[in-house]
Write an enzyme that holds these catalytic residues in place. Structure first.
Site, PDB file in Angstrom:
ATOM      1  N   ASP A 158       5.363  20.575 -29.776  1.00  0.00           N
ATOM      2  CA  ASP A 158       6.078  21.075 -30.955  1.00  0.00           C
ATOM      3  C   ASP A 158       5.370  20.748 -32.264  1.00  0.00           C
ATOM      4  O   ASP A 158       4.707  19.726 -32.386  1.00  0.00           O
ATOM      5  CB  ASP A 158       7.465  20.434 -31.015  1.00  0.00           C
ATOM      6  CG  ASP A 158       8.514  21.288 -30.329  1.00  0.00           C
ATOM      7  OD1 ASP A 158       8.184  22.419 -29.935  1.00  0.00           O
ATOM      8  OD2 ASP A 158       9.659  20.829 -30.187  1.00  0.00           O
ATOM      9  N   TRP A 179      15.969  24.539 -36.532  1.00  0.00           N
ATOM     10  CA  TRP A 179      16.484  23.191 -36.257  1.00  0.00           C
ATOM     11  C   TRP A 179      15.960  22.614 -34.939  1.00  0.00           C
ATOM     12  O   TRP A 179      16.421  21.576 -34.508  1.00  0.00           O
ATOM     13  CB  TRP A 179      18.013  23.220 -36.233  1.00  0.00           C
ATOM     14  CG  TRP A 179      18.647  23.673 -37.512  1.00  0.00           C
ATOM     15  CD1 TRP A 179      18.970  22.874 -38.575  1.00  0.00           C
ATOM     16  CD2 TRP A 179      19.036  25.000 -37.878  1.00  0.00           C
ATOM     17  NE1 TRP A 179      19.524  23.631 -39.571  1.00  0.00           N
ATOM     18  CE2 TRP A 179      19.582  24.939 -39.179  1.00  0.00           C
ATOM     19  CE3 TRP A 179      18.957  26.238 -37.246  1.00  0.00           C
ATOM     20  CZ2 TRP A 179      20.051  26.075 -39.850  1.00  0.00           C
ATOM     21  CZ3 TRP A 179      19.430  27.360 -37.913  1.00  0.00           C
ATOM     22  CH2 TRP A 179      19.973  27.269 -39.200  1.00  0.00           C
ATOM     23  N   ASP A 180      15.049  23.314 -34.297  1.00  0.00           N
ATOM     24  CA  ASP A 180      14.569  22.865 -32.994  1.00  0.00           C
ATOM     25  C   ASP A 180      15.699  22.763 -31.973  1.00  0.00           C
ATOM     26  O   ASP A 180      15.729  21.848 -31.161  1.00  0.00           O
ATOM     27  CB  ASP A 180      13.826  21.515 -33.110  1.00  0.00           C
ATOM     28  CG  ASP A 180      12.940  21.241 -31.902  1.00  0.00           C
ATOM     29  OD1 ASP A 180      12.832  22.124 -31.029  1.00  0.00           O
ATOM     30  OD2 ASP A 180      12.372  20.144 -31.827  1.00  0.00           O
ATOM     31  N   TYR A 181      16.619  23.696 -32.033  1.00  0.00           N
ATOM     32  CA  TYR A 181      17.695  23.746 -31.045  1.00  0.00           C
ATOM     33  C   TYR A 181      17.247  24.524 -29.805  1.00  0.00           C
ATOM     34  O   TYR A 181      17.942  25.434 -29.339  1.00  0.00           O
ATOM     35  CB  TYR A 181      18.948  24.388 -31.643  1.00  0.00           C
ATOM     36  CG  TYR A 181      19.766  23.486 -32.547  1.00  0.00           C
ATOM     37  CD1 TYR A 181      19.947  22.148 -32.270  1.00  0.00           C
ATOM     38  CD2 TYR A 181      20.395  24.002 -33.686  1.00  0.00           C
ATOM     39  CE1 TYR A 181      20.705  21.332 -33.094  1.00  0.00           C
ATOM     40  CE2 TYR A 181      21.164  23.202 -34.519  1.00  0.00           C
ATOM     41  CZ  TYR A 181      21.318  21.858 -34.215  1.00  0.00           C
ATOM     42  OH  TYR A 181      22.082  21.058 -35.030  1.00  0.00           O
ATOM     43  N   ASP A 182      16.066  24.168 -29.280  1.00  0.00           N
ATOM     44  CA  ASP A 182      15.618  24.770 -28.023  1.00  0.00           C
ATOM     45  C   ASP A 182      16.727  24.716 -26.987  1.00  0.00           C
ATOM     46  O   ASP A 182      17.468  23.740 -26.935  1.00  0.00           O
ATOM     47  CB  ASP A 182      14.466  23.941 -27.427  1.00  0.00           C
ATOM     48  CG  ASP A 182      13.210  23.969 -28.263  1.00  0.00           C
ATOM     49  OD1 ASP A 182      13.144  24.763 -29.203  1.00  0.00           O
ATOM     50  OD2 ASP A 182      12.307  23.171 -27.953  1.00  0.00           O
TER      51      ASP A 182
END
Lengths: 838, 118
Positions: free
Chosen positions: A393, A505-508
């Protein structure tokens, strides 16, 4: 006089029993921001938004009526289905039918949309068969659920699979073999009965004595029908054996280990990988090693952490027993290889790729160790093995592609690729000299496949740059943080369902989805890092539970045109808690709590989905660790109870303007000499975008290292599948290992710690879970949430447990290997417990 | 902490009491400063007066004055009421609010024999 007053007060302040915190039986109220504006209106503002997702909201029966009573609607559904009913599907067909009417109408729309796309894209030659098949599949599967009297292969397989006897499985294998022979010979005949023409659905191994898939059964429910260990006798569990993999960090790998390993169990053997991808077979009853195979992964290949969550097994229905690689173990490695070895001997499968290895770096561009790494078990479906990968990331927009690739499980030849940036053009790989679309969203976690339907469900993450989105392509915006269903035979998209619009938000999607039967409909359950739990129709992607949306979200100053002003939420169930307030800060004394209050007031925070900011920090709550992360949920399909453990922790983030980032020397992985094992996002360059990112994961106080937010930091919850309501909810993890300045407090109270790793639910009425940072492995009563048994692990138990049976004895097992991000001690133990032998 | 004397001599300096006094002054100043900052940021009004109370307690302790007990008693009582108002019976949330102030209260009370009555 004074002391008699004071002592009780002191004690009260200290002595916190779990009873006061546990047993909350209410679903948290829906977010304040919840509004039900007609989504069709908002739809026009942003052309990128997945129209299908929004429209279906409007069509959902409850949306128009919902003023403030969102919580009431699921309850209305609930009333029709009694919570006591053992099997959800057995509730009542009428209710389902009534409910399904409207969504069904919408379903058609969506299907039409999808089909249209496909039709325009592909000329009407042989290629239209898959499209047709997709349409027919819908009806097929509906028919399957209605009547068992269908003669087509998938139904057969299902019926046979339902019988636990080994003989039945063998028969099934034989059937499948003939069936695939048939279909291979006659392409035209295959039209009606099998959804696709290449490979017929193979019978799937059953969970029970075996644990044949990462998620237990093929549907990844993490439910075991074993009941020898039950609520009455679980307290007698004793350790049977401990196996050491011998894989411990050396050199620059120190501080980067997070194995997260879950073994499989088939026959007499446990099959697993170690942190650095050593494949191992161990006797499931004694813990003695059968064989090991080391693919030689170098330390430099470690991306964020040395992780190998598991392996995948494939038994060739055409191979005779005793053939080399009749059953093969397949893993994806940190240095981006698919490795296949014989499950019986550990010898590489020579017919698979180059001597048992397929190089995944092919067609990805420059080979930079650690940038592209497989950490999750691949999935085998319809004769292909499918994998995504973790793309480290936050490095650069120009990162390796997030392409999903399927290889022939026997030969290792590329069957198809799904490059969301060029799905048609790159289906058979990119043209000579080109690479798959760079920087696209990847899938680092585990997919799940429906062998009968022939679909694979991909929980997608985000583009390479997580916290800035204006440079992303249309396709990236369309598919990021979506569950994508592909036809496993062709690699074509069937449907997708997006959980976050324009995710910065990096809400993978981190959880492996689960396949269940939901009120008579084959469904896929999707839990997200934001805590929302969705139940979707497996064939169409239509939500089967209420999906609403929150609107008028803050836009921020950094990229207000990009930030979505509305987001979908599940009103069926969410693990998300109400927004933070200043009083939710914490500390050990008034001084550190005061410090956290100041930090709270200094940050931008406008509740859920506060957009990133650069002028000052912003609070992201829930943080990127979830909600539900890779541990996923477990579903007791008999009792109709879902078990979800979750984190409840904010992150404290700030965008760093490029100039400042350059001064700080933040560089992407292809430009740096060496990397330290810092928490993800702590000073990530995001090269190519105008901002780097700094994440304070868990919002830790600079003064004490303690979280700035109040406990509990993690919980576990039981959810009624019939209603979506919380049955019980409690903190998970004691305070024994935690304290200020990193000093263990040894307090036995359930403070609720951060946790990573999922649970197993059993017919014995137990939930087995480690996950928390207290290094305990515990058995919880699924009906009450009470801990009935626990034991101390020699290292962090951040892994999914399993349960299996050998010679009539039930075992439970978890690996204790630690986790760098969870800050638990590293280990190499694989530990099995069972009841004492008589 | 042993006060060491039953003799209430006003001329005798008790260094233990004075140490506690200085600790209270320093902690009180920190909380007062942080509390003012927090008010300026739009946050809670509890900390500034609580810090002031703690600081005054410290000064009184340095002077061996019984007022320390009354001032701190009031500060502690105010703290308890505020803490209950803010988080009720959430005991984990009470930990940062009540634990340290209560420990200080105990220490202040232990000092009583060494303090001078007016």
């Amino acid at each position: 006089m004074t002391r008699t007053l004071l002592i009780p007060l002191c004690l009260i302040a200290l002595a916190v029993s779990d009873a006061s915190l546990a047993q909350e039986t209410q679903t948290p109220p829906p977010t304040d921001q919840t509004q039900t504006t007609p989504p069709a209106g908002t739809d026009t503002t942003d052309s990128d938004q997945p129209a299908a997702t929004i429209e279906e909201d409007a069509a959902t029966p409850d949306s128009p009526a919902a003023t403030e009573g969102d919580a009431d609607q699921p309850a209305a559904v609930a009333e029709e289905a009694t919570p006591d009913t053992a099997a959800p599907e057995a509730t009542d067909d009428t209710a389902t039918a009534a409910e399904d009417d409207q969504p069904a109408a919408v379903t058609e729309e969506t299907t039409t949309e999808t089909t249209q796309t496909e039709a325009t894209d592909s000329p009407a030659t042989e290629d239209d068969q898959p499209a047709e098949a997709a349409g027919e599949t819908t009806t097929d599967s509906a028919a399957t659920t209605d009547s068992a009297a269908t003669t087509d292969q998938p139904a057969d397989a299902a019926e046979e699979a339902a019988e636990p006897s080994a003989a039945a499985t063998e028969d099934g294998a034989a059937d499948a073999a003939t069936a695939s022979d048939d279909t291979a010979g006659t392409e035209t005949e295959a039209e009606g009965d099998t959804p696709s023409d290449a490979v017929a659905a193979a019978p799937q191994p059953e969970v029970g004595a075996d644990w044949p898939f990462y998620g237990g059964d093929a549907g990844a429910t993490r439910y075991s029908p074993l009941d020898q260990i039950n609520r009455e006798n679980v307290a007698q569990l004793e350790r049977v054996f401990t196996y050491h993999t011998g894989d411990l960090p050396e050199g620059e790998a120190v501080g980067m280990y997070s194995p997260e390993t879950t073994p499989l169990k088939v026959g007499d053997d446990l099959l697993m990988c170690s942190a650095m991808n050593v494949l191992i077979s161990v006797d499931a009853a004694t813990g003695e090693e059968n064989w090991r195979y080391d693919p030689g992964v170098p330390n430099e290949a470690i991306p964020y952490g040395a992780t190998c969550r598991g392996v995948t097994l494939y038994t060739d229905p055409e191979a005779a027993e005793g053939d080399a690689c009749a059953t093969r173990v397949i893993e994806g490695t940190l240095d981006a290889k698919l490795v296949a070895v014989d499950a019986a001997t550990g010898a590489p499968c020579e017919d698979f790729g180059e001597n048992g290895t397929v190089d995944l770096w092919q067609d990805l561009g420059e080979r930079v160790p650690g940038w592209y790494a497989v950490t999750a078990p691949p999935v085998v479906v319809r004769g292909v093995v499918v994998t995504g990968a973790q793309v480290l990331d936050g490095q650069a927009e120009d990162s390796p592609s997030g392409v999903i690739r399927a290889y022939d499980v026997r030969t290792g030849e590329l069957a198809w690729a799904w490059d969301l940036g060029a799905p048609e053009a790159n289906r058979d790989g990119p043209p000579e000299g080109e690479v798959y679309t760079r920087g696209t969203p990847n899938m680092w976690t585990t997919a799940v496949a429906d062998e009968e339907l022939g679909y694979i469900y991909l929980p997608m993450g985000n583009s390479a740059v997580d916290y800035y989105g204006s440079n992303r392509s249309e396709q990236e915006n369309e598919y990021a943080t979506s569950l994508v269903a592909l036809d496993a035979t062709t690699g074509e998209e069937v449907w997708h369902f997006q959980t976050v619009r324009h995710d910065v938000w990096d809400y993978d999607l981190g959880s492996q989805p689960s396949l269940i039967d939901f009120e008579g409909t084959p469904a896929v359950v999707l839990a997200s890092k934001q805590g929302d739990i969705y139940v979707l129709d497996r064939a169409t992607g239509e939500p089967l539970t209420p999906v609403d949306e929150i609107t008028d979200l803050p836009q921020g100053d950094v990229e207000p045109d990009y930030i979505a002003d509305s987001q979908p939420i599940s009103t069926w169930h969410t693990l998300r808690k109400p927004p933070l307030e200043e009083k939710d800060t914490w500390g050990f004394t008034p001084i550190d709590q005061l410090w956290c209050r100041i930090k709270f007031r200094q940050a931008n925070y406008e509740g859920y989905m506060t957009p990133p900011s650069a002028d000052k920090p912003w609070i992201q709550y829930p943080g990127y660790n979830g909600g539900s992360d890779w541990g996923s949920v477990a579903i007791d399909t008999e009792r109709g109870i879902m078990i979800a453990n979750y984190n409840d922790i904010p992150n404290y983030n700030q965008l760093i303007p490029r100039e400042r980032a350059d001064e700080m020397g933040l560089k992407p992985i292809d430009e740096v000499e060496s990397r330290a094992g810092a928490p993800e996002g702590a000073g990530d360059p995001q090269t190519g975008s105008p901002y780097a990112i700094n994440v304070n994961a868990g919002w830790r106080s600079e003064l004490t290292g303690m979280p700035c937010s109040s406990p509990p930091y993690g919980g576990i919850r039981a959810i009624d599948m019939a209603t979506g309501e919380t049955l019980w909810d409690r903190p998970i993890g004691t305070a024994r290992r935690n304290g200020p300045f990193g000093i263990p407090s040894f307090l036995p109270f359930d403070i609720g710690t951060p946790n990573n790793g999922g649970s197993v639910v059993t017919a014995g009425g137990l939930v087995f879970i480690a996950a928390a940072t207290d290094n305990l492995f515990r058995a919880i009563d699924i009906e009450t949430g009470e801990t009935l048994w626990s034991t101390v692990l020699p290292a962090g138990g951040q892994a999914n447990p399993i349960t299996y049976e050998v010679d009539g004895r039930q075992y439970v097992m978890v690996t204790a290997m630690g986790h760098h991000f969870m800050e638990t001690p590293v280990g190499d133990e694989v530990i099995a417990w069972a009841l004492p032998e008589e | 902490m042993v006060t060491g004397t039953e003799n209430h001599s006003p001329h005798r300096r008790n260094y233990a009491v004075m140490t506690l006094g200085w600790i209270c002054v320093l902690l009180g100043l920190a909380i007062l400063a942080g509390g003012v900052w927090l008010i300026l940021l739009g946050g809670s009004w509890y900390y500034a007066p609580a810090g002031l109370g703690l600081m005054l307690t410290g000064l009184m302790l340095n002077w061996h004055r019984m007022d320390a007990v009354w001032i701190y008693g009031l500060t502690w009582l105010g703290t308890a009421i505020w803490a209950y108002w803010e988080v009720g019976t959430d005991w984990w949330a009470q930990l940062p609010r009540m634990l340290a102030p209560t420990l200080i209260l105990i220490l202040v009370l232990i000092c009583i024999p060494a303090l001078r009555r007016r």
